[in-house]
Scaffold this active site. Structure first.
Site, PDB file in Angstrom:
ATOM      1  N   LYS A 197       0.870  -1.174   0.000  1.00  0.00           N
ATOM      2  CA  LYS A 197       0.000   0.000   0.000  1.00  0.00           C
ATOM      3  C   LYS A 197       0.913   1.232   0.000  1.00  0.00           C
ATOM      4  O   LYS A 197       1.412   1.644   1.043  1.00  0.00           O
ATOM      5  CB  LYS A 197      -0.911  -0.011   1.237  1.00  0.00           C
ATOM      6  CG  LYS A 197      -2.048   1.028   1.177  1.00  0.00           C
ATOM      7  CD  LYS A 197      -1.557   2.405   1.554  1.00  0.00           C
ATOM      8  CE  LYS A 197      -2.656   3.450   1.419  1.00  0.00           C
ATOM      9  NZ  LYS A 197      -2.113   4.817   1.416  1.00  0.00           N
ATOM     10  N   SER A 251       3.700   8.108  10.586  1.00  0.00           N
ATOM     11  CA  SER A 251       3.563   8.888  11.812  1.00  0.00           C
ATOM     12  C   SER A 251       3.240   7.993  13.003  1.00  0.00           C
ATOM     13  O   SER A 251       2.647   6.916  12.861  1.00  0.00           O
ATOM     14  CB  SER A 251       2.451   9.931  11.643  1.00  0.00           C
ATOM     15  OG  SER A 251       1.180   9.304  11.599  1.00  0.00           O
ATOM     16  N   GLU A 273       7.744   1.719  12.358  1.00  0.00           N
ATOM     17  CA  GLU A 273       8.851   2.685  12.345  1.00  0.00           C
ATOM     18  C   GLU A 273       8.180   4.038  12.199  1.00  0.00           C
ATOM     19  O   GLU A 273       7.658   4.367  11.146  1.00  0.00           O
ATOM     20  CB  GLU A 273       9.820   2.392  11.207  1.00  0.00           C
ATOM     21  CG  GLU A 273      11.163   3.125  11.358  1.00  0.00           C
ATOM     22  CD  GLU A 273      11.156   4.509  10.736  1.00  0.00           C
ATOM     23  OE1 GLU A 273      10.908   5.483  11.503  1.00  0.00           O
ATOM     24  OE2 GLU A 273      11.379   4.613   9.539  1.00  0.00           O
ATOM     25  N   CYS A 274       8.200   4.806  13.286  1.00  0.00           N
ATOM     26  CA  CYS A 274       7.382   6.019  13.357  1.00  0.00           C
ATOM     27  C   CYS A 274       8.245   7.277  13.469  1.00  0.00           C
ATOM     28  O   CYS A 274       9.314   7.346  12.894  1.00  0.00           O
ATOM     29  CB  CYS A 274       6.398   5.890  14.518  1.00  0.00           C
ATOM     30  SG  CYS A 274       5.252   4.493  14.334  1.00  0.00           S
ATOM     31  N   CYS A 308      12.316  10.843   9.209  1.00  0.00           N
ATOM     32  CA  CYS A 308      12.069  10.465  10.607  1.00  0.00           C
ATOM     33  C   CYS A 308      13.301  10.595  11.484  1.00  0.00           C
ATOM     34  O   CYS A 308      13.200  10.873  12.681  1.00  0.00           O
ATOM     35  CB  CYS A 308      11.526   9.040  10.676  1.00  0.00           C
ATOM     36  SG  CYS A 308       9.926   8.817   9.885  1.00  0.00           S
ATOM     37  N   GLU A 407       7.783  16.913  16.783  1.00  0.00           N
ATOM     38  CA  GLU A 407       8.341  16.624  15.463  1.00  0.00           C
ATOM     39  C   GLU A 407       7.726  17.574  14.443  1.00  0.00           C
ATOM     40  O   GLU A 407       6.509  17.644  14.299  1.00  0.00           O
ATOM     41  CB  GLU A 407       8.070  15.173  15.066  1.00  0.00           C
ATOM     42  CG  GLU A 407       8.707  14.803  13.732  1.00  0.00           C
ATOM     43  CD  GLU A 407       8.413  13.370  13.312  1.00  0.00           C
ATOM     44  OE1 GLU A 407       9.291  12.751  12.686  1.00  0.00           O
ATOM     45  OE2 GLU A 407       7.309  12.878  13.608  1.00  0.00           O
TER      46      GLU A 407
END
Length: 504
Positions: A197, A251, A273-274, A308, A407
């Site tokens: 996706k 996010s 993994e944010c 990130c 962030e």
């Protein structure tokens, strides 16, 4: 309606031709599902370079996901991909890599047009890293072994790794091709059936890479792609009872949703993994040569800071600050803000209007809270979409300010002064994130102490780095958990461990 097959590019084209196609609105990304029973809805695809429509992408829904999952499940249970010898999967992936080399300029140009990434960065960084990832995992395919347990003579204990099943790979918009590689290469080489996706903002390179996979020999049922909005396609993958795991980069807010989806469905495995709010620490003995200055600026502003692991907090010993700030101001002269088509451009636009508005708000808030701009700060409304923000350095940022804590995902660097090693460590860890960190010192004992004390998944010393394909990448705390991208460690998240106990 023009079919996916009719829209597909069949021969290598140059970046200039892709740019021309973009101007003529000929770019397309659709579902790549081994079934014809699909929705035909589309949404316009805009380039952040000038906010013009460059084409369309398919707008999928839960029914499209359900079709893809059924195909993937059947492929996993009865298809050929899982049953191929690892060396055979390796050979197919190597053919895929050869096609990526053949279409190198085209793939780089797609990310440039679609994401607004500077073309030089796409050509010199993103696409080489993308292909390297596939090549590395292809080589790893027949070199990863199980184990034999140290049993007595009355039994044989085998510890084997089996593919986990149907994998959903949900990609971010900031590194479209590279994040495709980070997830698809290890998942596929382990024998899984993968459903990709891509981010709705940047689907073009994923579409083209998947087409090339089919040309190389990857079965269509083993690698599929469903385009569309996250709340439709991403949520449907997360909630589906027959998806075995989802690997997500994006996010922290959306990462939380995938944990909810797992709990509400089949307890599928989730790898996240944010976000990040990474520190860069400059100690009093740091050697601030040209290489160090370039690394500090790259950590802060590479990829428009839409990264990130962005080193967005610069913690500086008071004795180094004035000299360092002057060097950074001088270094920023080489960071040209302009059209991503220009090979000299280092900073392109923010990805979309909503994100531009968010970063602009942080720029205003930092001023209102008392931070001092010492470089940059301008918004270039005269360029293309008008979403171009100069690399900006704020001094006098205290730990209670918004710019220190949240962030931004845009080119704003916060400078904070410290006096002692203990204070630097405390400031570095004063965040809910823990993805990356870097620091500069010539004291080897300090290097070990600080690297051990910082709570982050990757810590680099005397330079900025995320490691390379051989080293695992992921975060502590709210930057993610459940597994790692890159390295042999990434293979574990796409596998189940099974013990086979044979009694003599």
């Amino acid at each position: 309606m023009t079919t996916t097959k009719e829209r597909a590019t069949k021969k290598p084209i140059t970046k200039e031709q892709v740019f021309e196609q973009a101007k003529q609105r000929q770019l397309w990304a659709g579902h790549l599902i081994a079934d014809d029973n699909l929705s035909e809805a589309t949404i316009d695809n805009y380039t952040p370079i000038d906010n013009s429509v460059i084409g369309q992408i398919a707008s999928g829904n839960a029914s499209d996901v359900d079709v893809a999952v059924k195909v993937a499940r059947d492929s996993f249970e009865h298809g050929e991909w899982r049953r191929l010898a690892p060396a055979e999967r390796k050979a197919i992936m190597q053919r895929w890599c050869a096609l990526m080399h053949e279409h190198f300029e085209e793939l780089a140009a797609l990310d440039c047009v679609d994401a607004g990434k500077p073309i030089t960065e796409c050509l010199e960084t993103d696409m080489p890293a993308t292909i390297e990832t596939f090549e590395w995992y292809a080589e790893a395919a027949d070199k990863v072994f199980g184990k034999v347990a140290p049993t007595g003579s009355n039994a044989l204990g085998l510890i084997v790794q089996e593919p986990i099943g149907v994998v959903g790979a949900v990609l971010p918009w900031n590194f479209p091709a590279q994040m495709y590689a980070w997830k698809v290469a290890p998942a596929l080489i382990m024998g899984n059936s993968v459903i990709v996706k891509p981010a709705e903002l940047t689907s073009l390179s994923a579409y083209r890479l998947t087409e090339l996979a089919y040309e190389a020999g990857v079965p269509k049922a083993a690698l599929q792609m469903v385009c569309g909005l996250g709340e439709n396609v991403g949520a449907a993958l997360g909630q589906h009872m027959d998806v075995d795991m989802v690997s997500f980069t994006g996010s922290t807010e959306v990462g939380r949703l995938f944990l909810q989806y797992s709990a509400q469905s089949n307890l599928k495995e989730i790898v996240l993994e944010c976000g990040g709010k990474s520190p860069q620490i400059i100690f009093d003995d740091a050697v601030l040569n040209d290489s160090a200055i370039n690394d500090i600026l790259s950590a802060a502003f590479w990829n428009m800071s839409e990264n990130c692991s962005c080193g967005s907090r610069l913690l500086v010993h008071s004795s180094q600050k004035q000299a360092l700030l002057k060097q950074l101001q001088d270094g920023l002269k080489d960071w040209k803000v302009g059209s991503p088509y220009d090979p000299d451009t280092a900073i392109g636009p923010m990805i979309e209007q909503a994100h531009f508005d968010k970063v602009s708000h942080y720029l205003t808030t930092a001023k209102e809270e008392g931070a001092t701009i010492i470089a940059g700060g301008d918004i270039h409304k005269d360029l293309g979409s008008g979403w171009y923000i100069e690399p900006t350095i704020f001094d006098d940022v205290s730990s209670d300010m918004t710019l220190f804590k949240e962030e931004v995902f845009g080119p704003l660097l916060a400078v904070t002064t410290f006096e002692t090693e203990e204070e630097a460590i405390q400031l570095a860890n004063q965040t809910s994130y823990g993805l990356a960190a870097s620091f500069y010192t010539q004291n080897i004992k300090r290097a070990y102490r600080v690297a051990s004390a910082i709570k982050a998944g990757t810590v680099s010393i005397n330079g900025f780095s995320e490691g390379d394909i051989t080293t695992p990448f992921g975060g502590y705390k709210q930057s993610g958990f459940g597994g790692r991208d890159n390295g042999l460690e990434a293979l574990a998240q796409y596998a189940q461990t099974k013990t086979v106990w044979l009694v003599n």
